[in-house]
Design an enzyme around this catalytic site. Sequence first.
Site, PDB file in Angstrom:
ATOM      1  N   MET A 165       0.843  -1.202   0.000  1.00 50.59           N
ATOM      2  CA  MET A 165       0.000   0.000   0.000  1.00 50.59           C
ATOM      3  C   MET A 165       0.877   1.251   0.000  1.00 50.59           C
ATOM      4  O   MET A 165       0.414   2.339   0.366  1.00 50.59           O
ATOM      5  CB  MET A 165      -0.948  -0.015   1.193  1.00 50.59           C
ATOM      6  CG  MET A 165      -1.923  -1.206   1.110  1.00 50.59           C
ATOM      7  SD  MET A 165      -3.471  -0.933   1.946  1.00 50.59           S
ATOM      8  CE  MET A 165      -2.903  -0.725   3.615  1.00 50.59           C
ATOM      9  N   GLY A 166       2.128   1.097  -0.408  1.00 47.46           N
ATOM     10  CA  GLY A 166       3.011   2.257  -0.497  1.00 47.46           C
ATOM     11  C   GLY A 166       3.525   2.706   0.851  1.00 47.46           C
ATOM     12  O   GLY A 166       3.514   1.946   1.812  1.00 47.46           O
ATOM     13  N   HIS A 220       8.920   1.348   3.333  1.00 48.70           N
ATOM     14  CA  HIS A 220       9.938   1.421   4.377  1.00 48.70           C
ATOM     15  C   HIS A 220      10.920   0.275   4.180  1.00 48.70           C
ATOM     16  O   HIS A 220      10.784  -0.493   3.221  1.00 48.70           O
ATOM     17  CB  HIS A 220       9.280   1.366   5.759  1.00 48.70           C
ATOM     18  CG  HIS A 220       8.272   0.256   5.913  1.00 48.70           C
ATOM     19  ND1 HIS A 220       8.595  -1.070   5.775  1.00 48.70           N
ATOM     20  CD2 HIS A 220       6.933   0.291   6.154  1.00 48.70           C
ATOM     21  CE1 HIS A 220       7.528  -1.819   5.967  1.00 48.70           C
ATOM     22  NE2 HIS A 220       6.482  -1.016   6.177  1.00 48.70           N
ATOM     23  N   HIS A 235       9.405  -3.216   3.499  1.00 48.67           N
ATOM     24  CA  HIS A 235       9.015  -3.432   2.101  1.00 48.67           C
ATOM     25  C   HIS A 235      10.257  -3.672   1.242  1.00 48.67           C
ATOM     26  O   HIS A 235      10.263  -4.539   0.374  1.00 48.67           O
ATOM     27  CB  HIS A 235       8.295  -2.199   1.538  1.00 48.67           C
ATOM     28  CG  HIS A 235       6.965  -1.896   2.162  1.00 48.67           C
ATOM     29  ND1 HIS A 235       6.726  -0.721   2.824  1.00 48.67           N
ATOM     30  CD2 HIS A 235       5.810  -2.597   2.207  1.00 48.67           C
ATOM     31  CE1 HIS A 235       5.464  -0.705   3.245  1.00 48.67           C
ATOM     32  NE2 HIS A 235       4.888  -1.838   2.892  1.00 48.67           N
ATOM     33  N   GLY A 295       4.896 -10.509   3.730  1.00 45.15           N
ATOM     34  CA  GLY A 295       5.597 -10.464   5.015  1.00 45.15           C
ATOM     35  C   GLY A 295       4.891 -11.223   6.123  1.00 45.15           C
ATOM     36  O   GLY A 295       3.663 -11.239   6.207  1.00 45.15           O
ATOM     37  N   LYS A 345       4.918 -10.348   9.128  1.00 45.49           N
ATOM     38  CA  LYS A 345       4.333  -9.421  10.109  1.00 45.49           C
ATOM     39  C   LYS A 345       2.802  -9.505  10.054  1.00 45.49           C
ATOM     40  O   LYS A 345       2.125  -9.380  11.057  1.00 45.49           O
ATOM     41  CB  LYS A 345       4.772  -7.979   9.854  1.00 45.49           C
ATOM     42  CG  LYS A 345       4.180  -7.022  10.886  1.00 45.49           C
ATOM     43  CD  LYS A 345       4.740  -5.641  10.761  1.00 45.49           C
ATOM     44  CE  LYS A 345       3.912  -4.761   9.876  1.00 45.49           C
ATOM     45  NZ  LYS A 345       2.655  -4.318  10.507  1.00 45.49           N
ATOM     46  N   ASP A 346       2.293  -9.690   8.836  1.00 43.49           N
ATOM     47  CA  ASP A 346       0.847  -9.829   8.645  1.00 43.49           C
ATOM     48  C   ASP A 346       0.542 -11.319   8.467  1.00 43.49           C
ATOM     49  O   ASP A 346       0.132 -11.749   7.394  1.00 43.49           O
ATOM     50  CB  ASP A 346       0.406  -9.003   7.442  1.00 43.49           C
ATOM     51  CG  ASP A 346       0.752  -7.539   7.620  1.00 43.49           C
ATOM     52  OD1 ASP A 346      -0.058  -6.800   8.179  1.00 43.49           O
ATOM     53  OD2 ASP A 346       1.879  -7.136   7.235  1.00 43.49           O
ATOM     54  N   VAL A 397      10.710  -7.494   9.521  1.00 42.10           N
ATOM     55  CA  VAL A 397      11.845  -6.577   9.681  1.00 42.10           C
ATOM     56  C   VAL A 397      11.526  -5.629  10.835  1.00 42.10           C
ATOM     57  O   VAL A 397      10.420  -5.070  10.899  1.00 42.10           O
ATOM     58  CB  VAL A 397      12.092  -5.781   8.382  1.00 42.10           C
ATOM     59  CG1 VAL A 397      13.199  -4.758   8.574  1.00 42.10           C
ATOM     60  CG2 VAL A 397      12.425  -6.735   7.242  1.00 42.10           C
TER      61      VAL A 397
HETATM   62  P1  AMP Z   1       1.478  -3.048   3.447  1.00 38.50           P
HETATM   63  O1  AMP Z   1       2.029  -1.998   2.554  1.00 38.50           O
HETATM   64  O2  AMP Z   1       1.483  -2.679   4.885  1.00 38.50           O
HETATM   65  O3  AMP Z   1       0.149  -3.590   2.961  1.00 38.50           O
HETATM   66  O4  AMP Z   1       2.489  -4.272   3.358  1.00 38.50           O
HETATM   67  C1  AMP Z   1       2.879  -4.818   2.138  1.00 38.50           C
HETATM   68  C2  AMP Z   1       3.672  -6.073   2.398  1.00 38.50           C
HETATM   69  O5  AMP Z   1       4.811  -5.754   3.172  1.00 38.50           O
HETATM   70  C3  AMP Z   1       2.876  -7.152   3.159  1.00 38.50           C
HETATM   71  O6  AMP Z   1       3.185  -8.429   2.635  1.00 38.50           O
HETATM   72  C4  AMP Z   1       3.406  -6.982   4.555  1.00 38.50           C
HETATM   73  O7  AMP Z   1       3.325  -8.173   5.318  1.00 38.50           O
HETATM   74  C5  AMP Z   1       4.847  -6.618   4.287  1.00 38.50           C
HETATM   75  N1  AMP Z   1       5.432  -5.933   5.429  1.00 38.50           N
HETATM   76  C6  AMP Z   1       5.002  -4.816   6.038  1.00 38.50           C
HETATM   77  N2  AMP Z   1       5.772  -4.503   7.099  1.00 38.50           N
HETATM   78  C7  AMP Z   1       6.730  -5.468   7.161  1.00 38.50           C
HETATM   79  C8  AMP Z   1       7.827  -5.722   8.036  1.00 38.50           C
HETATM   80  N3  AMP Z   1       8.117  -4.927   9.064  1.00 38.50           N
HETATM   81  N4  AMP Z   1       8.588  -6.813   7.793  1.00 38.50           N
HETATM   82  C9  AMP Z   1       8.315  -7.647   6.757  1.00 38.50           C
HETATM   83  N5  AMP Z   1       7.297  -7.454   5.893  1.00 38.50           N
HETATM   84  C10 AMP Z   1       6.509  -6.385   6.089  1.00 38.50           C
END
Ligand code: AMP
Length: 327
Positions: free
Chosen positions: A34-35, A38, A41, A156, A158-159, A185
């Site tokens: 979702m942009g 960090h 990502h 990730g 984390k989710d 991470v």
């Molecule tokens: P999001 O942009 O939050 O929807 O996350 C996009 C992807 O990045 C998803 O697969 C998340 O699980 C992964 N992600 C977000 N934060 C982390 C993190 N701290 N460590 C590893 N993967 C992450």
Amino acid sequence: MSGRLVRCDDRAALDATLAPVRGADEPIAFVPTMGALHHGHRALVERAATRAGTVVVSIFVNPTQFDRADDLAAYPRTLEADLAVLADVAQDRGVTVVAFVPTVDAVYPDGPAATLHVPDVTEHLCGASRPGHFDGVATVVDALLAAVRPTLLVMGRKDHQQLVVVARLVEMRGHRVLLDAAPTVRDVDAVAVSSRNTLLDPAGRALARHIPVALGRAVDRVRAARAAGTTVEADAIVATAARALAADGLVLDYLELVDPERIVPLTGELRADVDALLAVAVHVRTGAEGSAGTVRLIDNVRLGDADDEQRLRDALAAAPRPGAAQG
Ligand code: AMP
């Protein structure tokens, strides 16, 4: 090999860019985001780049997975910086990174609505506390997989529940893609990196530190039980973590010990080497501009997974003590 970044805003541009790769039957890795990118990502994109010469990264704030309009409005959006990160990874790793940045209309031609539901594994954790959230996730991931048609999907840990939901979705919908789970991470203070962390003020950030500490206490508890050759009560694991989360400014959304595959609560006496996910969601009070007064953060540790336990312990050991002067 020199890398390049290609930006595609719609499906036609994406198909044109990917046609030669598909034609040559070369692997395509996909990292949906979702942009507000960090280094969590970035680690996912770098991991994908070790497995495929073409990495598609979608940047799409999916409206159907938000259960609150204010949360959607406050979600950070940093497209220019995101593209710079992706260009840098492309260069650094010598791969083609395709930034897929579709509009809401392109993803939802009939209007944004969640039309898919993944049963069973969505009854607890975020499935219970954010009604409809995983319907939105399933619907958007299904649409993105249909557009990208990757060979590898990198997401990730984390989710964690999202991973389980997507694994089910892939099965349900017959997507021919391998799912690759990347470790969480953490930042220098051991807090899991998240786009939402930017919404925290310094006091909120200090409060967020309780989250990995709480998970770490649970790890210590099961490790002690393993060393002593005893069993451990599920309630005791949760209570140990809960104590570390008791702080003014932190409101627990959930703290649950679940079976990592079925996402159902584990109860009673457990073997100390049980495979169990301790998952937490917390509302953290913050005064930072743009937030609605609290920021919801999630995290987890997979107890019984030596690698995940150790990564968390290492991050905590390397973190400065709470309250210590920051350099
Ligand atoms: P999001 O942009 O939050 O929807 O996350 C996009 C992807 O990045 C998803 O697969 C998340 O699980 C992964 N992600 C977000 N934060 C982390 C993190 N701290 N460590 C590893 N993967 C992450």
